[in-house]
Write an enzyme that holds these catalytic residues in place. Structure first.
Site, PDB file in Angstrom:
ATOM      1  CB  THR A 147      66.848  56.802  64.284  1.00 12.08           C
ATOM      2  OG1 THR A 147      67.647  57.731  63.555  1.00 12.08           O
ATOM      3  CG2 THR A 147      66.966  57.070  65.774  1.00 12.08           C
ATOM      4  CG  ASP A 148      63.259  53.530  61.274  1.00  8.29           C
ATOM      5  OD1 ASP A 148      62.858  54.665  61.615  1.00  8.29           O
ATOM      6  OD2 ASP A 148      62.609  52.499  61.498  1.00  8.29           O
ATOM      7  CD  GLN A 149      62.734  57.080  54.438  1.00  7.42           C
ATOM      8  OE1 GLN A 149      62.570  55.891  54.202  1.00  7.42           O
ATOM      9  NE2 GLN A 149      62.712  58.001  53.494  1.00  7.42           N
ATOM     10  CB  VAL A 172      61.289  54.791  65.688  1.00  6.54           C
ATOM     11  CG1 VAL A 172      60.118  55.751  65.853  1.00  6.54           C
ATOM     12  CG2 VAL A 172      61.055  53.876  64.521  1.00  6.54           C
TER      13      VAL A 172
END
Length: 134
Positions: free
Chosen positions: A15-17, A20
């Protein structure tokens, strides 16, 4: 067409910041599906590489519909949709369980190359396996 269905659980590192799944991970999930498709068809990628061949990606497309999130269980559907003299095309659909929401769909095209990186014909035995599963 023979479809392989495999699952994957989204890990925190996917996941990213924004919480998601990072967009490029879908290409990794396509690779998981393709690897499992080949294994189920009776030609694990490791065996193909031991013959001195590989199938690098020459084209990829991905259409994103909904985001995957941490701990989602994904279903990856993979189909071989085209077999050329020296190329293969796979199609993918990635869903989220339990609702089976379509998250992404795409395709990858692969060239058959030898250990020198030269394009070469897909060996008849491998082509036969692929044709049976096409």
């Amino acid at each position: 067409m023979k479809k392989n269905v495999t699952t994957y659980r989204v890990i925190y590192g996917d996941t990213d910041q924004m919480g998601v799944a990072y967009y490029a991970n879908y290409l990794r999930w396509f690779e998981i599906g393709r690897t499992e498709w080949l294994r189920e068809a009776g030609s694990p990628y490791r065996d193909i590489e031991q013959t001195g061949l590989s199938f690098p990606v020459t084209h990829v497309s991905c259409r994103y519909h909904r985001p995957a999130r941490y701990d989602d269980e994904l279903v990856i559907e993979t189909l071989l949709v085209s077999l050329g003299r020296a190329s293969l095309v796979f199609r993918y659909r990635v869903y989220r369980r339990p609702g089976d929401d379509l998250l992404a769909e795409g395709e990858t095209k692969h060239a058959c190359v030898d250990h020198n990186g030269e394009i070469t014909r897909i060996p008849p035995a491998l082509a036969a396996v692929a044709l049976v599963n096409l």
